[in-house]
Motif scaffolding. Structure first.
Motif, short mmCIF file in Angstrom:
data_model
loop_
_atom_site.label_atom_id
_atom_site.label_comp_id
_atom_site.label_asym_id
_atom_site.label_seq_id
_atom_site.Cartn_x
_atom_site.Cartn_y
_atom_site.Cartn_z
N VAL A 1 0.67 -1.29 0.03
CA VAL A 1 0.01 0.09 -0.10
C VAL A 1 0.95 1.32 -0.02
CG1 VAL A 1 -1.54 1.33 1.32
CG2 VAL A 1 -1.93 -1.04 0.88
N PRO A 2 2.00 1.19 0.98
CA PRO A 2 2.61 2.73 0.75
C PRO A 2 3.35 2.83 -0.42
CG PRO A 2 3.29 1.35 2.73
CD PRO A 2 2.22 0.54 1.88
N PHE A 3 3.68 1.74 -1.30
CA PHE A 3 4.41 1.93 -2.44
C PHE A 3 3.23 2.52 -3.50
CE2 PHE A 3 7.01 -1.42 -0.63
CZ PHE A 3 8.22 -0.98 -0.85
N THR A 4 2.01 2.31 -3.36
CA THR A 4 1.02 2.63 -4.27
C THR A 4 0.68 4.37 -3.95
OG1 THR A 4 -0.76 2.29 -2.87
CG2 THR A 4 0.09 0.55 -4.39
N PHE A 5 1.32 5.03 -2.72
CA PHE A 5 1.20 6.38 -2.66
C PHE A 5 1.65 7.01 -3.87
CE2 PHE A 5 1.82 5.85 2.18
CZ PHE A 5 0.50 6.34 2.56
N VAL A 6 2.71 6.63 -4.40
CA VAL A 6 3.32 7.60 -5.46
C VAL A 6 2.81 7.15 -6.97
CG1 VAL A 6 5.37 8.11 -4.40
CG2 VAL A 6 5.41 5.94 -5.52
N MET A 7 1.96 6.23 -6.82
CA MET A 7 1.36 5.75 -8.40
C MET A 7 -0.08 6.56 -8.53
SD MET A 7 1.79 1.96 -7.86
CE MET A 7 2.77 1.02 -9.11
N ASP A 8 -0.34 6.41 -9.81
CA ASP A 8 -1.65 6.98 -10.48
C ASP A 8 -2.50 5.98 -9.30
OD1 ASP A 8 -3.20 8.18 -12.33
OD2 ASP A 8 -3.70 6.00 -12.68
N PRO A 9 -3.71 6.39 -8.99
CA PRO A 9 -4.70 5.71 -8.07
C PRO A 9 -5.10 4.55 -8.83
CG PRO A 9 -5.22 8.02 -8.21
CD PRO A 9 -4.20 8.01 -9.16
N LEU A 10 -5.38 4.66 -10.19
CA LEU A 10 -5.91 3.43 -10.82
C LEU A 10 -4.76 2.28 -10.94
CD1 LEU A 10 -8.15 1.98 -12.27
CD2 LEU A 10 -7.32 2.97 -14.40
N ASP A 11 -3.45 2.68 -11.17
CA ASP A 11 -2.16 1.83 -11.24
C ASP A 11 -2.22 1.22 -9.87
OD1 ASP A 11 -1.92 2.62 -13.90
OD2 ASP A 11 -0.10 3.63 -13.59
N GLY A 12 -2.27 1.97 -8.81
CA GLY A 12 -1.86 1.31 -7.31
C GLY A 12 -2.93 0.43 -7.13
N LEU A 13 -4.25 0.63 -7.50
CA LEU A 13 -5.24 -0.30 -6.98
C LEU A 13 -5.14 -1.54 -7.88
CD1 LEU A 13 -8.22 2.27 -6.69
CD2 LEU A 13 -7.06 0.91 -4.75
N VAL B 1 -18.09 -2.71 3.63
CA VAL B 1 -17.91 -3.44 4.75
C VAL B 1 -16.74 -4.59 4.20
CG1 VAL B 1 -18.95 -5.43 6.28
CG2 VAL B 1 -20.40 -3.39 5.54
N PRO B 2 -15.54 -4.35 4.65
CA PRO B 2 -14.61 -5.02 4.35
C PRO B 2 -14.83 -6.58 5.30
CG PRO B 2 -13.74 -3.43 6.11
CD PRO B 2 -15.29 -3.17 5.91
N GLY B 3 -15.01 -7.65 4.28
CA GLY B 3 -15.42 -9.01 4.66
C GLY B 3 -14.26 -9.81 5.18
N SER B 4 -12.99 -9.47 4.94
CA SER B 4 -11.86 -10.24 5.32
C SER B 4 -10.66 -9.07 5.55
CB SER B 4 -11.49 -11.24 3.97
OG SER B 4 -11.14 -10.36 2.95
N PRO B 5 -9.64 -9.83 6.06
CA PRO B 5 -8.42 -8.91 6.32
C PRO B 5 -7.73 -8.41 5.39
CG PRO B 5 -8.31 -10.79 7.94
CD PRO B 5 -9.37 -11.31 6.86
N PRO B 6 -7.72 -9.09 4.14
CA PRO B 6 -7.14 -8.59 2.97
C PRO B 6 -7.98 -7.36 2.37
CG PRO B 6 -6.99 -10.85 2.62
CD PRO B 6 -7.84 -10.49 3.89
N ALA B 7 -9.30 -7.61 2.51
CA ALA B 7 -10.26 -6.60 2.05
C ALA B 7 -10.18 -5.28 2.97
CB ALA B 7 -11.95 -7.12 2.07
N ALA B 8 -9.97 -5.59 4.06
CA ALA B 8 -9.80 -4.22 5.14
C ALA B 8 -8.44 -3.71 4.62
CB ALA B 8 -9.46 -5.02 6.45
N VAL B 9 -7.46 -4.13 4.32
CA VAL B 9 -6.29 -3.45 3.77
C VAL B 9 -6.64 -2.78 2.51
CG1 VAL B 9 -4.03 -3.45 3.07
CG2 VAL B 9 -4.72 -5.03 4.68
N LEU B 10 -7.36 -3.15 1.59
CA LEU B 10 -7.98 -2.56 0.29
C LEU B 10 -8.82 -1.62 0.80
CD1 LEU B 10 -8.38 -5.76 -2.12
CD2 LEU B 10 -6.81 -3.81 -2.36
N PHE B 11 -9.62 -1.61 1.86
CA PHE B 11 -10.43 -0.52 2.11
C PHE B 11 -9.69 0.64 2.33
CE2 PHE B 11 -12.80 1.70 5.47
CZ PHE B 11 -14.29 1.76 4.81
N GLY B 12 -8.64 0.34 3.18
CA GLY B 12 -7.62 1.46 3.55
C GLY B 12 -7.24 1.92 2.17
N ALA B 13 -6.74 1.28 1.39
CA ALA B 13 -6.06 1.75 0.18
C ALA B 13 -6.83 2.60 -0.79
CB ALA B 13 -5.48 0.57 -0.69
#
Lengths: 161, 509
Positions: free
Chosen positions: B46-58, B322-334
């Motif tokens: 996630v921190p590496f995607t800070f510097v990326m275009d939002p779509l590229d990061g996601l 609603v993030p249904g799993s731990p990876p989804a929670a991280v993606l929520f943050g992203a």
């Protein structure tokens, strides 16, 4: 190596009974109902299954071969080695502990493989042994770098690192 | 529709496609190593995607998530150790296939099934997300309880030999799941004077112990490989194996749908999806006896469903927040970090980015095909060519590293060793470690569902009736009853038929 045969129904029932006793007496009477009900239900289940297995064991009287894969001494050695490796990592640190444990295990397995399946085993010369030692260090240091520097997982340091 | 097209066009650039491939490779590596999780990989990226275009990061994060779920299949097939919890059911048939010299066929089969499941999940997410999110909302504590019980009913199917031994294994797994802080009352249970146990037995730590340690002990005891790469191993044709997988349309479609549905339910996860789909495939099969002995049907069911669950788990995240799993929670943050607020207005306010992200999940699923087959073959050849003297200590070291890295705790390492030795002993006594794992996975879900349902029903005279209050929970209860009674009914019918046939033969003679 002698073959060990046992009534596995009895053994599993015994394991169930031991588990039941350990956990039953570890329950706390101060637990409120929502927290106590679930483990209690499971423990009753374990007790019932253990009794059924005991009865099945008595009826079937069948003895199965257990620990039949490979050498029983090496089974024991494998368990001790894993525990010892964990303790070494804890006390000496990940790199030093792992290099020691990895080296001992690698050369021991190579020696055993030479006896068990000589056609697949590596012919250990001095040069090859030196190469193995280098590769052991390389593998452990790469993993150490990846985990501690890239993945930011601080590995156990113990006395050394 | 316009937003959807713009989203699609947005990701069809060389840069984005390259990121999908990179993300897929990273995800595969993470998924392959037991102990490294998709959550960990996403959190680090996630921190590496800070510097990326939002779509590229996601796009990159989506690819990592998708591929890490599939990567767990490699170790499950080759060294009988699920790289991710979702690959437990994959291991049941994948490893026996590898042991028969069909590792390549298993890897290709798993890849094709994963791609199919991933694409089905992607289509469901793209077109049915709003409808599916309403369905996800119908799942309350009673429904969770029944889903968990449905999974536990699988124990009978996983047991090799005695069903009672399997049930006892499952109960021990469930008991292990009660160690630590109670999810409802908050009391600390079964700490045995060890405060470190308050966090409970970490699932991955137990899985490493239950599957990797017995394999390590077996290798050490026999000093012989199970999976070989020599003249006896059969190399598989990609086209032939892909055809074999796709010519089982009912199994692969049913399993993918199960994956999407289970993925929708927050907290259930792809491990439950894989096991349920496996159970259903076995129940529907004309040759259930082949399951557990290297059946392609079992492998297809597990892999298609656990990959379909990945886009499925994105539905509650994207539509309800609603993030249904731990990876989804991280993606929520992203998503939040890139200015997207998951929820009902996400598709209208940030439609291009959202659809771009959804399309990237589809692209990642497709990228698994070339990357997965090449990577899988590479791993297969490497694992089988490394000298045993190097392989065994490497497995031992990875078990320690994997267990330690979950919570940076040596206690977890010792738990892993203990659970592993216990698992090996139980395996020798005829109790499949998979039943213990199943109890550990589903026990806490069942407990939480049951306790919350009882609290809801506490004002009724018979609180347990709340478990059968909604049409959905009643349907699930009926499926549970059919699953449990099915094998006994079938056995009785077969016995009756055999008896009839015998008496007819006797009359003729």
């Amino acid at each position: 190596m002698s073959v060990v045969r046992a009534n596995t129904y009895f053994l599993v029932a015994l394991t169930g009974a031991i588990t039941f006793l350990i956990f039953w007496f570890a329950q706390d009477e101060n637990w409120r109902r929502p927290s106590a009900a679930w483990p209690e239900t499971i423990l009753y289940g374990i007790a019932i299954f253990s009794v059924i297995l005991l009865v099945q064991g008595l009826m079937l009287k069948r003895k199965d071969e257990i620990f039949s894969e490979g050498s029983k001494v090496r089974i024991l050695l494998a368990c001790i080695a894993l525990l010892a490796w964990s303790l070494l990592v804890h006390t000496l640190g990940f790199v030093v502990g792992s290099v020691l444990a990895f080296t001992l295990m690698a050369f021991y397995v190579a020696k055993v493989e030479k006896k068990v399946s000589p056609e697949a085993a590596v012919d250990m010369t001095k040069g090859k042994a030196g190469f193995w030692l280098v590769m052991i260090w390389v593998e452990i240091l790469i993993l150490y770098y990846v985990f501690s520097e890239v993945l930011l997982v601080p590995l156990p340091e113990g006395l050394f690192f | 529709m316009d937003l959807m097209l713009q989203g699609l066009i947005g990701i069809l650039t060389f840069n984005t496609l390259f990121l999908v491939v990179i993300g897929t490779v990273i995800g595969l590596v993470i998924g392959t190593i037991p102990g490294l999780t998709a959550t960990m990989a996403l959190a680090l990226l996630v921190p590496f995607t800070f510097v990326m275009d939002p779509l590229d990061g996601l796009v990159m994060l989506g690819a990592v998530y998708t591929a890490s779920m599939y990567g767990g299949a490699f170790t499950a097939i080759l060294i009988n150790t699920p790289g991710t919890p979702g690959a437990i059911a994959t291991m049941l048939d994948g490893h026996p296939m590898a042991a028969k010299g069909e590792a390549e066929r298993a890897i290709i089969g798993a890849t094709v099934a994963s791609v199919f499941g991933g694409v089905v999940g992607f289509i469901a997410l793209l077109f049915l997300a709003p409808v599916l999110s309403l369905f996800a909302l119908k799942f309350g504590p009673p429904e969770y309880f029944w889903v968990a019980v449905l999974g536990l009913a699988l124990i009978a199917g996983l047991s090799t030999g005695s069903v009672i031994k399997g049930l006892l294994g499952g109960a021990i797994g469930m008991l292990m799941g009660t160690i630590g802080i109670s999810p409802v009352g908050g009391e600390a249970r079964f700490l045995f004077g060890t405060p470190q146990l308050q966090g409970g037995v970490e699932l991955i730590v137990a899985l490493i112990g239950l599957f990797a340690v017995p394999e390590y002990i077996r290798l050490m005891a026999t000093a012989e490989r199970v999976v070989k790469f020599d003249g006896e191993s059969k190399s598989a044709s990609f086209i032939k194996t892909a055809k074999e997988v796709l010519l089982k349309p009912i199994n692969i479609i049913r399993s993918s749908i199960i994956g999407v549905i289970i993925g929708l339910i927050p907290g259930a996860g792809n491990n439950v999806a894989g096991l349920l789909a496996y159970s259903e495939a076995k129940r529907a099969s004309k040759h259930p006896e082949e399951f557990g002995n290297g059946s392609m049907d079992g492998l297809i069911a597990s892999e298609s469903s656990n990959n379909a669950a990945v886009p499925g788990s994105m539905v509650p995240l994207l539509t309800l927040g609603v993030p249904g799993s731990p990876p989804a929670a991280v993606l929520f943050g992203a998503l939040m970090m890139h200015g997207l607020t998951p929820g009902t207005r996400l598709f209208t306010e940030s439609g291009v980015l959202t659809y771009g992200f959804i399309f990237s999940l589809g692209l990642a699923a497709l990228a698994l095909l070339p990357v997965g087959v090449i990577f899988g073959r590479l791993i297969y050849r490497s694992v089988t060519k490394v000298p045993l003297g190097f392989l065994i200590p490497s497995i031992a070291m990875m078990t320690i590293l994997g267990a330690y890295s979950m919570r940076n705790s040596m206690t977890d390492v010792f738990i892993m060793v203990g659970v592993g030795i216990f698992g090996y002993i139980m395996r020798n006594f005829g109790v499949s470690p998979a039943t213990i794992a199943l109890g550990l996975i589903l026990g806490p879900i069942a407990e939480q569902g049951f306790a919350q349902a009882m609290l809801i029903g506490s004002s009724y005279d018979y609180p347990f009736l709340v478990l059968l209050q909604s049409p959905l929970s009643m349907t699930l209860a009926v499926i549970v009853a059919i699953t449990l009674a099915g094998p006994f009914v079938m056995k009785a019918v077969k016995a009756k038929k055999a008896k009839k046939a015998n008496s007819k033969n006797a009359v003729k003679e």
